[in-house]
Design a protein around this motif. Structure first.
Motif, PDB file in Angstrom:
ATOM      1  N   CYS A 116     -40.928  -6.022 -28.502  1.00 53.53           N
ATOM      2  CA  CYS A 116     -40.696  -6.649 -27.198  1.00 53.53           C
ATOM      3  C   CYS A 116     -40.696  -5.585 -26.101  1.00 53.53           C
ATOM      4  O   CYS A 116     -41.371  -5.730 -25.077  1.00 53.53           O
ATOM      5  CB  CYS A 116     -39.365  -7.405 -27.221  1.00 53.53           C
ATOM      6  N   ALA A 153     -42.825 -13.333 -33.238  1.00 56.80           N
ATOM      7  CA  ALA A 153     -42.676 -14.429 -32.275  1.00 56.80           C
ATOM      8  C   ALA A 153     -41.487 -14.190 -31.357  1.00 56.80           C
ATOM      9  O   ALA A 153     -41.553 -14.435 -30.145  1.00 56.80           O
ATOM     10  CB  ALA A 153     -42.519 -15.760 -33.019  1.00 56.80           C
ATOM     11  N   ALA A 154     -40.371 -13.704 -31.926  1.00 54.46           N
ATOM     12  CA  ALA A 154     -39.203 -13.408 -31.095  1.00 54.46           C
ATOM     13  C   ALA A 154     -39.527 -12.317 -30.079  1.00 54.46           C
ATOM     14  O   ALA A 154     -39.063 -12.366 -28.923  1.00 54.46           O
ATOM     15  CB  ALA A 154     -38.033 -12.989 -31.977  1.00 54.46           C
ATOM     16  N   TYR A 211     -41.591 -14.048 -27.235  1.00 53.87           N
ATOM     17  CA  TYR A 211     -40.733 -14.879 -26.392  1.00 53.87           C
ATOM     18  C   TYR A 211     -39.742 -14.019 -25.603  1.00 53.87           C
ATOM     19  O   TYR A 211     -39.390 -14.343 -24.467  1.00 53.87           O
ATOM     20  CB  TYR A 211     -40.000 -15.916 -27.230  1.00 53.87           C
ATOM     21  N   ILE A 233     -32.677 -14.913 -27.241  1.00 50.27           N
ATOM     22  CA  ILE A 233     -33.839 -15.246 -28.068  1.00 50.27           C
ATOM     23  C   ILE A 233     -33.423 -15.287 -29.535  1.00 50.27           C
ATOM     24  O   ILE A 233     -32.861 -14.318 -30.056  1.00 50.27           O
ATOM     25  CB  ILE A 233     -34.977 -14.221 -27.899  1.00 50.27           C
ATOM     26  N   GLN A 259     -34.725 -15.839 -33.521  1.00 51.82           N
ATOM     27  CA  GLN A 259     -35.887 -15.858 -34.398  1.00 51.82           C
ATOM     28  C   GLN A 259     -36.108 -17.257 -34.969  1.00 51.82           C
ATOM     29  O   GLN A 259     -37.243 -17.709 -35.090  1.00 51.82           O
ATOM     30  CB  GLN A 259     -35.713 -14.855 -35.537  1.00 51.82           C
ATOM     31  N   ASP A 266     -35.306 -20.162 -33.599  1.00 54.58           N
ATOM     32  CA  ASP A 266     -35.892 -20.969 -32.533  1.00 54.58           C
ATOM     33  C   ASP A 266     -37.389 -20.677 -32.402  1.00 54.58           C
ATOM     34  O   ASP A 266     -38.213 -21.586 -32.257  1.00 54.58           O
ATOM     35  CB  ASP A 266     -35.240 -20.652 -31.189  1.00 54.58           C
ATOM     36  N   SER A 267     -37.725 -19.382 -32.425  1.00 57.32           N
ATOM     37  CA  SER A 267     -39.106 -18.974 -32.219  1.00 57.32           C
ATOM     38  C   SER A 267     -40.008 -19.536 -33.306  1.00 57.32           C
ATOM     39  O   SER A 267     -41.118 -20.011 -33.037  1.00 57.32           O
ATOM     40  CB  SER A 267     -39.201 -17.443 -32.184  1.00 57.32           C
ATOM     41  N   THR A 283     -41.017 -23.279 -33.059  1.00 58.76           N
ATOM     42  CA  THR A 283     -42.099 -23.605 -32.121  1.00 58.76           C
ATOM     43  C   THR A 283     -43.477 -23.303 -32.697  1.00 58.76           C
ATOM     44  O   THR A 283     -44.488 -23.640 -32.065  1.00 58.76           O
ATOM     45  CB  THR A 283     -41.942 -22.839 -30.803  1.00 58.76           C
TER      46      THR A 283
END
Length: 421
Positions: free
Chosen positions: A40, A193-194, A197, A220, A222, A224-225, A228
């Motif tokens: 990130c 993905a995290a 996002y 954020i 992981q 949740d990510s 999606t």
């Protein structure tokens, strides 16, 4: 945004590509390790932000020892894994378990736009440098916290890895051979993905801070990510009660849209629309093939599982069986969605990858050149910087403390002696 003096001081440290990026002037403190946080922060660094990676001097990011390893003149091997996720960063050490280390972080945050951490929720608070405390030092601070399950909820305190997110986010249950057991996706998709996002959240929060002067928490998860990334699985369950199961390389309802064998490997073929199906019939079967199979000209008919199994898939398999990947791409790659399934060696040598500057080379003194992936974000005015080096542990500690934070040489030496840096 930070003050001009801090921006100028930081710009003179590190020796990285001086080209101003889209995020030039943004300063990020990266208190992360492994992948989700470091990647990130690296995305922001590639886009021009100044990123300061803060590590515990006694327990630095342990991916520094992850393979593959480059050996050279240095006393320790250089981890290609670490370098791939930490390029374009400054390296500072601070032991947050010491009062001096916490003070260092607070002084740094006071002159910073963003802090990113990926500890288990509550860890930074227990160290005395949680988001509330740090926002006292800098009300404009964007505090991004990446974790397995997020900052609230019944799973908040659970330890987690990428596989934890794949398992609890539903992706693992959907992946694998048809009729077989669930299979993890073959990469750390939850971490990645995290990271993505997280970068999006930071950019949105920065925009708000620029307008209002108000920082905020970017939370954020992981899990949740991963949720999606499950395509139509959620709505399939909430509308029809369908629980997706592993389908191998097949799509839940679109056909043909999967992997097919050919003479020297496999290709993906997605000629499922009426337009692409007709083109495919003529290209592979010859003129008149589409009309000879007019009863298959409707997409809904081809989607029928029995029709697909008994007629459509055997026809496609016959088209591809005796041709190589290269022959199939040359014949139809520009006309229908047909792509060779390539291993990483083939990907690294792929002309499209080369044209997009997606394999970049960075020279590490004493170790030679390291080739890693580039940036998929293409900006024509402020292109990403992708050839910067990853820092050695604490490589820029003295410079940042002296030039940016105003520590004296005696203070820096005392902190070293105390194990704070």
């Amino acid at each position: 945004m930070i003050d001009e003096q801090t921006r100028s001081l930081l710009a003179g440290i590190g020796g990285f590509d001086p080209t101003p990026g889209a995020l030039a002037g943004v300063v990020v403190v990266d208190v992360t390790r492994v992948v989700a946080g470091p990647y990130c922060a690296m995305i922001l660094a590639d886009l021009g932000a100044t990123v300061i990676k803060v590590e515990n001097p006694d327990d630095p990011d342990y991916t520094r020892t992850f393979p593959p390893l480059l050996t050279g003149e240095g006393s320790e091997p250089l981890s290609g894994f670490f370098a791939q996720y930490n390029r374009n960063k400054l390296g500072v050490t601070a032991n947050l378990r010491t009062a001096e280390g916490r003070e260092l972080l607070e002084r740094l945050v006071a002159r910073t736009d963003v802090l990113i951490e990926n500890f288990r929720p509550g860890t930074m608070e227990r160290l005395g440098v949680g988001p509330d405390r740090l926002r006292e030092a800098n009300p404009r601070l964007v505090y991004a916290a990446l974790s397995g399950y997020g900052q609230h909820g019944p799973y908040r305190g659970r330890p987690a890895y990428d596989n934890s997110a794949q398992a609890t986010g539903g992706l693992w249950s959907m992946n694998g051979p048809a009729g077989g057991p669930p299979t993890r996706v073959g990469t750390i998709i939850g971490d990645l993905a995290a990271s993505l996002y997280g970068a999006i959240g930071v950019l949105a929060a920065l925009r708000h801070a620029e307008r209002t002067g108000e920082g905020q928490l970017v939370d954020i998860s992981q899990q949740d990510s991963v949720v999606t990334l499950t395509e139509n699985a959620v709505v399939a369950y909430t509308t029809e009660g369908t629980v997706p199961e592993p389908l191998g390389n097949a799509h839940p309802f679109v056909r043909p849209y999967e992997l097919f064998p050919c003479r020297d490997g496999h290709v993906f073929f997605g000629g499922y629309t009426d337009k692409f199906w007709r083109i495919s019939c003529e290209v592979f079967g010859g003129e008149g093939t589409a009309d000879a199979h007019a009863d298959l000209s409707d997409m809904a008919t081809r989607f029928d599982p029995d029709v697909y199994r008994d007629r459509v898939r055997p026809m496609v398999e016959g088209w591809f069986r005796d041709r190589t990947k290269a022959e199939l791409e040359a014949l139809a790659g520009d006309l229908v969605p047909l792509s060779a399934v390539k291993d990483i060696g083939e990907v690294v040598d792929d002309p499209q990858i080369a044209a997009r500057d997606m394999i970049v080379e960075t020279e590490y003194d004493g170790y030679g050149a390291l080739r890693t992936f580039g940036s998929p974000v293409k900006l024509d005015v402020t292109p990403p910087r992708t050839r910067g080096r990853a820092p050695a542990t604490g490589a820029h500690t003295a410079e940042v403390l002296a030039d940016v934070l105003g520590y004296s040489a005696a203070e820096i030496d005392a902190m070293r002696q105390a194990g704070a840096i």
